[in-house]
Design an enzyme around this catalytic site. Structure first.
Site, PDB file in Angstrom:
ATOM      1  N   LYS A 178      -1.162  -1.189  -4.291  1.00  0.00           N
ATOM      2  CA  LYS A 178      -2.279  -0.196  -4.174  1.00  0.00           C
ATOM      3  C   LYS A 178      -1.645   0.925  -4.301  1.00  0.00           C
ATOM      4  CE  LYS A 178      -5.594   1.958  -1.426  1.00  0.00           C
ATOM      5  NZ  LYS A 178      -5.572   2.812  -2.559  1.00  0.00           N
ATOM      6  N   TYR A 182       0.875  -1.221   0.004  1.00  0.00           N
ATOM      7  CA  TYR A 182      -0.130   0.000   0.031  1.00  0.00           C
ATOM      8  C   TYR A 182       0.992   1.210   0.077  1.00  0.00           C
ATOM      9  CZ  TYR A 182      -3.631   3.318   1.825  1.00  0.00           C
ATOM     10  OH  TYR A 182      -4.574   4.400   2.029  1.00  0.00           O
TER      11      TYR A 182
HETATM   12  C1  HMN Z   1      -7.999   3.108   2.113  1.00  0.00           C
HETATM   13  O1  HMN Z   1      -6.826   2.764   2.417  1.00  0.00           O
HETATM   14  O2  HMN Z   1      -8.883   3.109   2.721  1.00  0.00           O
HETATM   15  C2  HMN Z   1      -8.111   3.435   0.644  1.00  0.00           C
HETATM   16  O3  HMN Z   1      -7.280   2.359   0.013  1.00  0.00           O
HETATM   17  C3  HMN Z   1      -7.686   4.975   0.431  1.00  0.00           C
HETATM   18  C4  HMN Z   1      -8.376   5.278  -0.980  1.00  0.00           C
HETATM   19  O4  HMN Z   1      -7.124   5.584  -1.731  1.00  0.00           O
HETATM   20  C5  HMN Z   1      -8.662   6.925  -0.849  1.00  0.00           C
HETATM   21  N1  HMN Z   1      -7.741   7.714  -0.081  1.00  0.00           N
HETATM   22  C6  HMN Z   1      -7.602   8.261   1.065  1.00  0.00           C
HETATM   23  O5  HMN Z   1      -8.516   8.231   1.573  1.00  0.00           O
HETATM   24  C7  HMN Z   1      -6.573   9.047   1.521  1.00  0.00           C
HETATM   25  C8  HMN Z   1      -9.641   7.469  -1.862  1.00  0.00           C
HETATM   26  O6  HMN Z   1     -10.472   6.503  -2.240  1.00  0.00           O
HETATM   27  C9  HMN Z   1      -9.956   8.611  -1.591  1.00  0.00           C
HETATM   28  O7  HMN Z   1     -10.764   8.716  -0.337  1.00  0.00           O
HETATM   29  C10 HMN Z   1     -10.716   9.145  -2.721  1.00  0.00           C
HETATM   30  O8  HMN Z   1      -9.872   9.328  -3.703  1.00  0.00           O
HETATM   31  C11 HMN Z   1     -11.177  10.732  -2.344  1.00  0.00           C
HETATM   32  O9  HMN Z   1     -10.300  11.696  -2.356  1.00  0.00           O
END
Ligand code: HMN
Length: 290
Positions: free
Chosen positions: A161, A133
């Site tokens: 990821k 990740y």
């Molecule tokens: C996680 O670890 O929960 C997800 O993989 C994170 C995911 O990549 C999200 N990133 C963060 O929350 C930092 C995105 O889905 C993000 O929430 C979305 O692009 C809206 O900004």
């Protein structure tokens, strides 16, 4: 392991304990209503860095119990405490999770050798597929193509990821490692990630936008670029709104308005103010009209 996976929120009770019933509802909503291909449990969205080990372990148990074998399940078990990461990894494996994932160790400025040894130890001691990740914007850890290559060479490391926004690097990585799986991590760039070689995406907003994300993914598999671009633009209206209010808080608010008990945030995250709730409720209308 391909396709659209929701990074699952974790519903809490007001006192910070796990909301078992709400968690099951969120799992069901994603599988039955959004129709996503998989769930990513205990990531940033899941607020797992605010939980103790017992709660993280309970979270993994409940989700597996509710989801069964319906979709791919990936458990984010990364922790600055290596023993905790290994214990959680072994639990997830025994529960039947398809893969593990671990955030790059953060806070301290670890050298790449240290980061690599962290993945070596977890994979040696769990012997289960591992998705690295990488989220440089939150961890500060930026890796080169060679660094990713060294991690992907570790036995059991099956993919990344990739919450990184350097797309030419992603394209190169997929070209060099076609058998590894790469997931995009910024939901407003799903289109760009897939075009750049990603096999799918893991994102928080798919609890609300899962159907659109799946349609976008399918459109790209059929080379329907215009359709995919329109879907991304539509999704980005909602995503931008969520980002301006607070992504996780907005997700919980909108889900609750849709009848899914998404619970409270974990301290020190704040709940939305009344004004923010009003703004978040506009998303409910946008989704209902779409
Ligand atoms: C996680 O670890 O929960 C997800 O993989 C994170 C995911 O990549 C999200 N990133 C963060 O929350 C930092 C995105 O889905 C993000 O929430 C979305 O692009 C809206 O900004």
């Amino acid at each position: 392991m391909k396709g659209i996976m929701t990074a699952l929120i974790t519903p809490f009770n007001e006192d910070g304990t796990l909301n078992d019933k709400g968690l099951r509802e969120v799992v069901r909503h994603n599988i039955d209503v959004m129709g996503v291909d998989g769930l990513y449990i205990g990531g940033s969205t899941g607020e797992s860095f605010l939980m103790d080990e017992a709660m993280r372990s309970e979270l993994l148990k409940i989700v597996k119990e509710e989801a069964g074998d319906a979709v791919t399940l990936i458990a984010q078990i990364g922790s600055l405490n290596i023993e905790e990461a290994i214990r959680l990894g072994n639990e997830a494996k025994e529960l039947g999770y398809d893969a593990l994932s671990a955030i790059t160790p953060y806070y301290y400025k670890f050298s790449f050798e240290e980061i690599k040894s962290y993945y070596e130890r977890i994979t040696e001691e769990t012997n289960h597929p591992m998705v690295v990740y990488s989220i440089p914007v939150l961890t500060g850890t930026q890796m080169t193509i060679d660094d990713y290559g060294e991690l992907l060479a570790i036995p059991n490391v099956v993919g990344v990821k990739y919450s990184d926004t350097n797309l030419s690097r992603l394209t190169k990585l997929k070209e060099l490692y076609p058998d590894k799986v790469f997931y995009g991590g910024a939901d407003d760039m799903l289109l760009q990630y897939i075009i750049s070689g990603a096999d799918g995406a893991i994102g928080s907003t798919y609890s609300l936008l899962g159907k659109q994300a799946k349609a976008l993914f399918d459109a790209l598999q059929n080379s329907e670029l215009k359709e995919a671009k329109n879907l991304q633009l539509e999704m980005n209206q909602v995503i931008a709104k969520m980002e301006s209010i607070g992504v996780y808080q907005t997700l919980k608010h909108v889900l609750k308005e849709q009848g899914v008990d998404a619970g409270f945030m974990k301290f020190p995250f704040k709940e939305l103010t009344d004004d923010e709730k009003r703004q978040a409720s506009e998303i409910v209308d946008i989704l209902a009209s779409g």
